[in-house]
Design a protein around this motif. Structure first.
Motif, PDB file in Angstrom:
ATOM      1  N   GLU A 253       0.813  -1.223   0.000  1.00 33.86           N
ATOM      2  CA  GLU A 253       0.000   0.000   0.000  1.00 33.86           C
ATOM      3  C   GLU A 253       0.848   1.275   0.000  1.00 33.86           C
ATOM      4  O   GLU A 253       0.476   2.276   0.600  1.00 33.86           O
ATOM      5  CB  GLU A 253      -0.963  -0.032   1.188  1.00 33.86           C
ATOM      6  N   MET A 254       1.972   1.239  -0.707  1.00 34.23           N
ATOM      7  CA  MET A 254       2.867   2.404  -0.729  1.00 34.23           C
ATOM      8  C   MET A 254       2.253   3.576  -1.501  1.00 34.23           C
ATOM      9  O   MET A 254       2.445   4.737  -1.158  1.00 34.23           O
ATOM     10  CB  MET A 254       4.201   2.007  -1.359  1.00 34.23           C
ATOM     11  N   ILE A 255       1.531   3.269  -2.577  1.00 42.11           N
ATOM     12  CA  ILE A 255       0.968   4.332  -3.419  1.00 42.11           C
ATOM     13  C   ILE A 255      -0.364   4.792  -2.826  1.00 42.11           C
ATOM     14  O   ILE A 255      -1.310   4.016  -2.719  1.00 42.11           O
ATOM     15  CB  ILE A 255       0.832   3.843  -4.880  1.00 42.11           C
ATOM     16  N   LYS A 256      -0.390   6.048  -2.413  1.00 38.07           N
ATOM     17  CA  LYS A 256      -1.552   6.582  -1.698  1.00 38.07           C
ATOM     18  C   LYS A 256      -2.566   7.183  -2.674  1.00 38.07           C
ATOM     19  O   LYS A 256      -2.246   7.455  -3.841  1.00 38.07           O
ATOM     20  CB  LYS A 256      -1.107   7.674  -0.705  1.00 38.07           C
ATOM     21  N   PRO A 262      -6.735  12.030 -10.936  1.00 39.31           N
ATOM     22  CA  PRO A 262      -8.179  11.822 -10.995  1.00 39.31           C
ATOM     23  C   PRO A 262      -8.593  11.241 -12.355  1.00 39.31           C
ATOM     24  O   PRO A 262      -8.198  11.756 -13.401  1.00 39.31           O
ATOM     25  CB  PRO A 262      -8.751  13.237 -10.795  1.00 39.31           C
ATOM     26  N   GLY A 263      -9.330  10.143 -12.307  1.00 35.65           N
ATOM     27  CA  GLY A 263      -9.785   9.495 -13.544  1.00 35.65           C
ATOM     28  C   GLY A 263      -8.756   8.567 -14.159  1.00 35.65           C
ATOM     29  O   GLY A 263      -9.041   7.912 -15.170  1.00 35.65           O
ATOM     30  N   GLY A 264      -7.569   8.483 -13.587  1.00 28.91           N
ATOM     31  CA  GLY A 264      -6.511   7.637 -14.166  1.00 28.91           C
ATOM     32  C   GLY A 264      -6.776   6.144 -13.938  1.00 28.91           C
ATOM     33  O   GLY A 264      -7.629   5.751 -13.152  1.00 28.91           O
ATOM     34  N   ILE A 265      -6.007   5.340 -14.686  1.00 25.35           N
ATOM     35  CA  ILE A 265      -6.126   3.881 -14.560  1.00 25.35           C
ATOM     36  C   ILE A 265      -5.001   3.389 -13.646  1.00 25.35           C
ATOM     37  O   ILE A 265      -3.841   3.768 -13.834  1.00 25.35           O
ATOM     38  CB  ILE A 265      -5.978   3.208 -15.941  1.00 25.35           C
ATOM     39  N   VAL A 266      -5.342   2.558 -12.671  1.00 28.75           N
ATOM     40  CA  VAL A 266      -4.328   2.032 -11.747  1.00 28.75           C
ATOM     41  C   VAL A 266      -4.274   0.511 -11.884  1.00 28.75           C
ATOM     42  O   VAL A 266      -5.275  -0.173 -11.681  1.00 28.75           O
ATOM     43  CB  VAL A 266      -4.656   2.418 -10.282  1.00 28.75           C
ATOM     44  N   ILE A 267      -3.106   0.014 -12.287  1.00 27.22           N
ATOM     45  CA  ILE A 267      -2.880  -1.438 -12.380  1.00 27.22           C
ATOM     46  C   ILE A 267      -1.924  -1.814 -11.251  1.00 27.22           C
ATOM     47  O   ILE A 267      -0.745  -1.454 -11.277  1.00 27.22           O
ATOM     48  CB  ILE A 267      -2.257  -1.828 -13.748  1.00 27.22           C
ATOM     49  N   ASP A 268      -2.446  -2.523 -10.269  1.00 29.05           N
ATOM     50  CA  ASP A 268      -1.644  -2.867  -9.091  1.00 29.05           C
ATOM     51  C   ASP A 268      -1.130  -4.295  -9.234  1.00 29.05           C
ATOM     52  O   ASP A 268      -1.882  -5.261  -9.099  1.00 29.05           O
ATOM     53  CB  ASP A 268      -2.530  -2.730  -7.838  1.00 29.05           C
ATOM     54  N   VAL A 269       0.168  -4.416  -9.519  1.00 32.01           N
ATOM     55  CA  VAL A 269       0.773  -5.742  -9.720  1.00 32.01           C
ATOM     56  C   VAL A 269       1.176  -6.362  -8.376  1.00 32.01           C
ATOM     57  O   VAL A 269       1.293  -7.572  -8.240  1.00 32.01           O
ATOM     58  CB  VAL A 269       2.005  -5.623 -10.646  1.00 32.01           C
ATOM     59  N   GLY A 270       1.358  -5.522  -7.377  1.00 35.79           N
ATOM     60  CA  GLY A 270       1.919  -5.972  -6.097  1.00 35.79           C
ATOM     61  C   GLY A 270       1.086  -7.033  -5.407  1.00 35.79           C
ATOM     62  O   GLY A 270      -0.148  -7.014  -5.455  1.00 35.79           O
ATOM     63  N   ILE A 271       1.782  -7.975  -4.796  1.00 33.02           N
ATOM     64  CA  ILE A 271       1.123  -8.986  -3.951  1.00 33.02           C
ATOM     65  C   ILE A 271       1.934  -9.041  -2.661  1.00 33.02           C
ATOM     66  O   ILE A 271       3.084  -9.485  -2.661  1.00 33.02           O
ATOM     67  CB  ILE A 271       1.116 -10.376  -4.609  1.00 33.02           C
ATOM     68  N   ALA A 289      -2.681   1.704  -1.983  1.00 31.97           N
ATOM     69  CA  ALA A 289      -3.676   1.798  -0.902  1.00 31.97           C
ATOM     70  C   ALA A 289      -5.044   1.833  -1.577  1.00 31.97           C
ATOM     71  O   ALA A 289      -5.523   2.895  -1.989  1.00 31.97           O
ATOM     72  CB  ALA A 289      -3.420   3.038  -0.059  1.00 31.97           C
ATOM     73  N   TYR A 290      -5.651   0.653  -1.707  1.00 31.47           N
ATOM     74  CA  TYR A 290      -6.784   0.483  -2.622  1.00 31.47           C
ATOM     75  C   TYR A 290      -7.954   1.417  -2.322  1.00 31.47           C
ATOM     76  O   TYR A 290      -8.440   2.122  -3.216  1.00 31.47           O
ATOM     77  CB  TYR A 290      -7.255  -0.982  -2.609  1.00 31.47           C
ATOM     78  N   PRO A 302      -8.356  -4.382  -7.989  1.00 30.23           N
ATOM     79  CA  PRO A 302      -8.222  -4.720  -6.568  1.00 30.23           C
ATOM     80  C   PRO A 302      -7.191  -5.833  -6.376  1.00 30.23           C
ATOM     81  O   PRO A 302      -6.919  -6.577  -7.307  1.00 30.23           O
ATOM     82  CB  PRO A 302      -9.617  -5.217  -6.179  1.00 30.23           C
ATOM     83  N   VAL A 303      -6.621  -5.930  -5.174  1.00 28.07           N
ATOM     84  CA  VAL A 303      -5.744  -7.058  -4.815  1.00 28.07           C
ATOM     85  C   VAL A 303      -6.282  -7.665  -3.531  1.00 28.07           C
ATOM     86  O   VAL A 303      -6.427  -6.947  -2.537  1.00 28.07           O
ATOM     87  CB  VAL A 303      -4.283  -6.577  -4.597  1.00 28.07           C
ATOM     88  N   PRO A 304      -6.611  -8.954  -3.503  1.00 25.03           N
ATOM     89  CA  PRO A 304      -6.581  -9.859  -4.654  1.00 25.03           C
ATOM     90  C   PRO A 304      -7.776  -9.567  -5.576  1.00 25.03           C
ATOM     91  O   PRO A 304      -8.759  -9.011  -5.139  1.00 25.03           O
ATOM     92  CB  PRO A 304      -6.717 -11.235  -4.017  1.00 25.03           C
TER      93      PRO A 304
END
Ligand code: NAP
Length: 305
Positions: A253-256, A262-271, A289-290, A302-304
């Motif tokens: 959850e490093m990325i706050k 605003p409106g951007g696409i977030v691809i969270d690869v982290g597990i 930080a979902y 979302p993760v997972p």
């Protein structure tokens, strides 16, 4: 419920978001519909649904190949040792291969197999005309140099895209086999935005397995790509400029939320496995930080999920 693996919601702070992340895939989908109704403001990119679509198209292609040429592709999976997590991954790969209509060839070597034995096995599979693809399950036991083993792999059978030849082909923009996680990131981003050309894509993380190939794959989609890492200055500001933000860091959850455009696409690869609220329990979280990022993003994984 949106098409193509996107769920749309209305209220970014709605507790339904929390509720929606529990339960089975089908339950989650239904709960999202209940929680968010018909108005569309945010989209949750449903990785499980996208994966099901990809598997379906692979199965269709396999069946077409068989009908046209009588050929059934064979994937060899080599596991060295008895690491429980690796055994789970290998079982899943064997199952998915067979479900897609391909032949699976599962090989194991003992944990104390020598590097020479592993290399000899990979060479034999590379030379075997019946084998079309080879997966060497990583990590290998510590006494084996992974690079030496990968160097023995025929690049045309390197389905994980890990050989130097595969990496070179990617860099040169030549056809070749690409690493699956970065490819998955592009597929997921395309579900949220059909045309990626011209978008500013910030990839955080420059590993050989994820960050670097992801940056090259988004570049191949004509994005303007920035590759960030631990020495990058003003990472929050840079991330805020991203139309597509790919987090491949390995830090929970490093990325706050206020790092997200605003409106951007977030691809969270982290597990990342972290302690859960209940003592003694753990849970999986991403590098983003979902809950707070979902309040700002236009679409997010979302993760997972
Ligand atoms: P890795 O090899 O440890 O690389 C992490 C990268 O993040 C490095 O490039 C590092 O920068 C960068 N980084 C670390 N701390 C940072 C910070 N404070 N600020 C900015 N950048 C920072 O990890 P990886 O193998 O790429 O995996 C990344 C995450 O993806 C992990 O959570 C892993 O579990 C997950 N993963 C998921 C999948 C999947 O299928 N979903 C597959 C593979 C991995 P430096 O290079 O400067 O050190």
């Amino acid at each position: 419920l949106g098409r193509q693996g996107l769920h749309h919601g209305t209220d970014r702070g709605d507790p339904g978001l929390e509720v929606g992340l529990r339960g089975t895939h089908r339950e989650r989908r239904l709960r999202f519909v209940e929680a968010f109704g018909a108005n569309e403001r945010i989209a949750i990119i449903d990785g499980a649904m996208v994966a099901a679509d990809v598997r379906k198209s692979v199965a269709a292609a396999t069946s077409a190949l068989k009908a046209k040429h009588g050929a059934v592709p064979e994937l060899a999976v080599l596991l060295v040792g008895e690491d429980p997590a690796s055994q789970v991954y290998v079982r899943s790969k064997v199952k998915q291969t067979e479900e897609a209509g391909m032949r699976s060839h599962h090989l194991t070597l003992p944990a104390d197999a020598s590097q020479e034995e592993v290399v000899a096995k990979v060479r034999a599979l590379s030379a075997d005309k019946n084998v079309d693809g080879i997966l060497v399950q990583l990590p290998l036991p510590k006494h084996i140099d992974e690079q030496v083993v990968l160097a023995a792999l025929d690049p045309d059978k390197d389905v994980d895209g890990l050989t130097e030849a595969s990496a070179g082909r990617l860099l040169l923009g030549k056809p070749g086999l690409r690493p699956c996680t970065p490819v998955g990131s592009v597929i997921l981003a395309k579900r949220a935005r059909a045309e990626l050309a011209g978008a500013h894509c910030v990839v955080v993380g420059r590993s050989i397995l994820v960050g670097k190939p992801a940056a090259l794959l988004f570049l191949a989609e004509n994005c303007t790509v920035t590759l960030a890492h631990s020495r990058t200055k003003d990472l929050p500001g840079l991330c805020r400029s991203a139309d597509i933000l790919v987090a491949a860091i390995g830090r929970p959850e490093m990325i706050k939320g206020d790092w997200v455009k605003p409106g951007g696409i977030v691809i969270d690869v982290g597990i990342n496995r972290v302690p859960a609220a209940t003592a003694g329990k753990t849970k999986l979280v991403g590098d983003v930080a979902y809950a707070e990022a979902a309040e700002v993003a236009g679409a997010i994984t979302p993760v997972p999920g």
